[in-house]
Design a protein around this motif. Structure first.
Motif, short mmCIF file in Angstrom:
data_model
loop_
_atom_site.label_atom_id
_atom_site.label_comp_id
_atom_site.label_asym_id
_atom_site.label_seq_id
_atom_site.Cartn_x
_atom_site.Cartn_y
_atom_site.Cartn_z
N ASP A 92 52.29 -45.47 80.16
CA ASP A 92 51.85 -44.33 79.34
C ASP A 92 51.01 -44.85 78.19
O ASP A 92 51.53 -45.22 77.13
CB ASP A 92 53.07 -43.56 78.81
N PRO A 93 49.69 -44.91 78.38
CA PRO A 93 48.82 -45.51 77.36
C PRO A 93 48.79 -44.74 76.05
O PRO A 93 48.38 -45.30 75.02
CB PRO A 93 47.45 -45.51 78.04
N ARG A 140 57.88 -52.96 81.17
CA ARG A 140 57.13 -51.74 81.50
C ARG A 140 57.27 -50.76 80.33
O ARG A 140 58.38 -50.47 79.88
CB ARG A 140 57.65 -51.11 82.80
N VAL A 141 56.16 -50.24 79.83
CA VAL A 141 56.14 -49.33 78.69
C VAL A 141 55.92 -47.92 79.20
O VAL A 141 54.95 -47.64 79.91
CB VAL A 141 55.03 -49.72 77.69
N GLY A 176 46.41 -50.06 75.66
CA GLY A 176 46.51 -48.65 76.03
C GLY A 176 45.45 -47.88 75.27
O GLY A 176 44.29 -48.30 75.19
N ASP A 177 45.84 -46.78 74.68
CA ASP A 177 44.90 -45.96 73.92
C ASP A 177 44.96 -46.36 72.45
O ASP A 177 45.93 -46.05 71.74
CB ASP A 177 45.24 -44.47 74.06
N LEU A 178 43.92 -47.04 71.98
CA LEU A 178 43.82 -47.39 70.57
C LEU A 178 42.90 -46.39 69.87
O LEU A 178 41.92 -45.92 70.47
CB LEU A 178 43.25 -48.80 70.40
#
Length: 797
Positions: free
Chosen positions: A221-222, A289-290, A410-412
């Motif tokens: 999940d980014p 795992r995130v 992920g999403d930065l």
């Protein structure tokens, strides 16, 4: 946030001779210094002692006798209230004659019949944090037996490496995530003082290998994790931290645990990057795992509490079997906790979405030093440096960093340049900065400043450690901080338009002043009623019903101010307070008009006079309409309002338009509410009243000649309003009448049934002479004749 001056000096050459001046500079930068404490001083006379024996005190249960060796080989008896020691431990001993940092002098004392020849010290008594739960253990017995630790008799400052230092306690606002670290505070302070700032490069010895072959990271999940940096450290030996690390952690309020945990906390305090260490042997396949948690998923955290997670609210780090081993950004799991058997560590340095951590931490009731930093925002670009710094701190114990790393993004958040205009800076701050001063103020704190579209505009690149700075105004705040708030001149803002009350506000204030002057107190009942309250006060039950009431038993919006004020009268009566006079100016809510969706909202004034009759309410109305200068006031008794006495009430009019009601509350309503007194009542539609032309007050000269009073009582039918009689009297008396008042209303024998007596007092006065008896008689005869001719009224003898 606490910081040590010695720690700050590792990043910039701050002067140590005036710590108060440094504190003032930090406060001026917005990092308010709440306290300055000198530590490591006043410890002369405290030495290391070895515990030889522990014995029960013969006369006290909460004190034990401790025999220690202070370096001379002799047993010295100490009375101690702590029980966390073991034979062979090395502990701090304040010898006789020592003056402690708090001013207490150690002397030989007898406690419950046993002599104490000194005092064993806790961490707080040494100035090493706030722990006062037991004696500070310099070296545990097991290590001391192997030759570790200082010899008995060694000064405690030498044994622990304690040097005099200054501890600052800072108040850090939520918009300063960068100041949640020693390096961040040092950067800001160095920029203010014009000193060079640098974060030392960690000196790390790498061992051959490939970390990526031993560990793996997958971000499912980014939107939860923007960056996950993982390293492997081999050769880990879990043991107590070096004294200098333990001392610094204690000073900043963190309890030393072991070298691995302490190094993790040290890096978080120093660089502002929370991190987590996993026992690599307890991670299946070394995989992480995130993802977001699943509803009902359970995890036992490091504090040995099993917690139930919620999907979409809590983030987790899971192992290769998809079993949660940590709560993202909040706390690790107990299953991978570092233990004495740990030899290899997987080190996590990550950037978590701030709001995700804040929500999870709040709902789980689990706030940690890590979550406090993650929810404000950390620096995603410092994770690699933080990992190497932790490895450097563990190196003295034999731990080595394995070559290679695993970094997954992920999403930065994006970091677009911010346009900053010099003219806008000067406008907001009220100063006159030159364009070349802006780069000089922003550059030292890590902001990149490039020329903009013209010579007074700049394109500013905000550093990644300042996620709070996103707009031009945010950047201007940074300019203001480093220019110095104290240097910005103080000015009183000016405006071309001064504030004033509107005519409606002035009239409302006048009404309040008049009523207070009449001895009526303002009340403020709530606008919510129970479903039956309107009917109990004689009013129609139709009203607006709330779908989300604050209380289920109060679900109706009031259509009149009467229920609330009568309830206040009943409450006062029940508490033996009779004769209360109350008023309220508030909103009432009628049912929506045809074609409308919102309630018919109006502002009303209501006056309730307990223990008084209708004439008292009429008098209040007369004072109000005279004060407001209303034209043509009147009372129409032909249509008694609902819930009021049918023979002692009427509608109020202004120029024949109905604006309210006046009279007495119906006795049946009073009985239903448990009110024993008669109650006068007045209610006005404030909007309707003030919409009429008003404010004109005719003035005439005050006569210096004496006045004469004339009393007349007329017998009239119940249907004749008193206001009609008063109007007839005024018309007949003419200019000589200066005041008219109704001073008595009488019913009963000898007045026939269905009739009442109205007694008026006429005050007569001429402007230019003293009235003669003939003039007074003429006025009397004219008044009597007019009233009897125009109304069904007769003069009472």
């Amino acid at each position: 946030m606490k910081v040590l001056l010695s720690w700050l000096r590792e990043f910039a050459p701050f002067p140590a001779d005036d710590p108060v001046a440094l504190g003032d500079a930090m406060s001026d930068l917005g990092m308010a210094v709440e306290s300055i404490e000198r530590i490591g001083e006043g410890l002369g006379g405290i030495v290391v002692a070895r515990v030889l024996a522990l014995r029960a005190h013969p006369g006290a249960d909460k004190i034990q006798l401790v025999d220690v060796d202070a370096g001379d080989g002799e047993a010295l008896q100490i009375c101690c209230g702590a029980f966390n020691m073991a034979e062979g431990d090395l502990v701090p001993l304040a010898t006789l004659g020592t003056v402690m940092p708090d001013g207490m002098e150690i002397s030989r004392r007898k406690l419950r019949g046993e002599w104490s020849n000194g005092m064993l010290c806790s961490g707080r008594e040494l100035g090493l944090g706030d722990d006062h739960s037991g004696i500070f253990i310099v070296t545990p017995a097991a290590q001391a037996a192997q030759g570790s630790g200082p010899a008995p008799g060694t000064p405690i400052t030498e044994a622990l490496g304690i040097t005099p230092d200054v501890l600052y306690d800072l108040e850090i606002n939520p918009n300063r995530p960068d100041a949640m670290s020693v390096a961040g505070v040092a950067r800001d302070l160095a920029a203010r003082l014009g000193l060079p700032f640098a974060i030392p490069e960690p000196q790390v010895e790498l061992v051959p290998g490939d970390a990526a072959a031993r560990i793996s990271v997958e971000i499912l999940d980014p939107d939860l994790c923007g960056r996950f940096h993982a390293r492997v450290i081999d050769g880990v030996k879990v043991e107590p931290s070096p004294p200098w690390i333990a001392e610094r952690l204690s000073a900043l309020g963190m309890r030393p645990i072991n070298n691995v945990v302490d190094a993790s906390n040290y890096v978080m305090l120093e660089l502002g990057q929370p991190n987590h260490t996993y026992d690599l042997a307890e991670l299946p396949g070394g995989a992480l795992r995130v993802r977001w948690a699943r509803d009902g998923e359970r995890i036992t955290t490091l504090d040995e509490v099993e917690r139930t997670l919620m999907g979409g609210r809590d983030g987790v780090i899971a192992d290769a079997d998809d079993v949660a081993v940590g709560i993202a950004g909040v706390m690790g799991g107990a299953s991978t906790e570092i233990s004495e058997a740990t030899t290899s560590v997987l080190l996590e340095c990550a950037w978590w979405q701030p709001m995700a951590v804040a929500v999870s931490s709040k709902h789980l009731g689990l706030r940690s030093e890590a979550s406090a930093r993650f929810e404000r925002g950390t620096d995603p670009d410092i994770v690699e440096l933080a990992a190497r710094r932790l490895a450097e701190l563990l190196a003295p114990s034999g731990a080595r960093l394995v070559e290679g790393a695993v970094t997954v993004d992920g999403d930065l958040p994006g970091r677009a340049p911010v346009t900053v205009r010099t003219d806008r800076v000067n406008l907001l701050l009220g100063i006159d900065l030159a364009p070349e001063e802006i780069p000089q103020l922003l550059g030292p704190i890590g902001f990149g400043v490039q020329p903009g579209d013209d010579d007074r505009t700049f394109s500013v690149v905000v550093p990644t450690f300042r996620p709070d700075t996103t707009t031009e105004t945010d950047v201007i705040e940074e300019i203001a901080r480093h220019h110095g708030y104290s240097r910005i001149p103080k000015r009183v803002p000016t405006s071309v338009q001064t504030g004033s009350l509107t005519p409606r506000q002035r009239d409302r204030r006048t009404i309040r002043q008049v009523l207070v002057g009449l001895g009526v107190h303002e009340a403020m009942p709530l606008p919510f009623l129970a479903p039956g309250d309107l009917a109990r006060t004689g009013l129609p039950a139709e009203a607006v019903t709330l779908t989300n009431p604050l209380a289920a038993e109060e679900s109706v919006l009031r259509t009149s101010l009467r229920p609330g004020l009568l309830r206040a009268v009943a409450y006062n009566e029940s508490h033996r307070t009779d004769g209360v006079s109350l008023f309220e100016i508030g909103k009432v809510f009628g049912v929506p008009k045809p074609g409308a969706t919102l309630p018919d909202e109006r502002e009303h004034l209501a006056v309730v006079l307990a223990g008084r009759e209708a004439p008292a309410a009429v008098q209040v109305w007369e004072v109000l309409h005279r004060t407001l200068g209303l034209p043509g006031p009147g009372i129409d008794q032909s249509r008694p309002p609902a819930g009021l006495h049918p023979g002692r009430s009427g509608l109020l009019t202004v120029d024949s338009e109905v604006v309210g009601e006046v009279g007495e509350v119906d006795p049946g309503v009073l009985d239903d509410l448990g009110i024993r007194e008669r109650v006068g009542w007045l209610q006005l539609d404030v909007g309707a009243v003030l919409a009429r032309p008003h404010g004109e007050h005719p003035y005439r000269p005050i006569s210096r000649y004496p006045s004469s009073d004339l009393d007349l009582a007329f017998e009239v039918t119940e249907t004749v309003p008193a206001s009609h009689v008063a109007a007839a009297i005024r018309g007949a008396a003419g200019a000589l009448l200066v005041e008219l008042s109704l001073f008595d209303v009488f019913r009963g024998a000898p007045v026939p049934e269905g009739r009442r007596s109205l007694a008026y007092r006429l005050r007569l006065q001429a402007a230019d002479h003293t009235l003669t008896d003939d003039e007074i008689t003429a006025v009397r005869e004219a008044v009597v004749a007019t009233v009897e001719a125009n109304l069904p009224a007769t003069l009472r003898a």
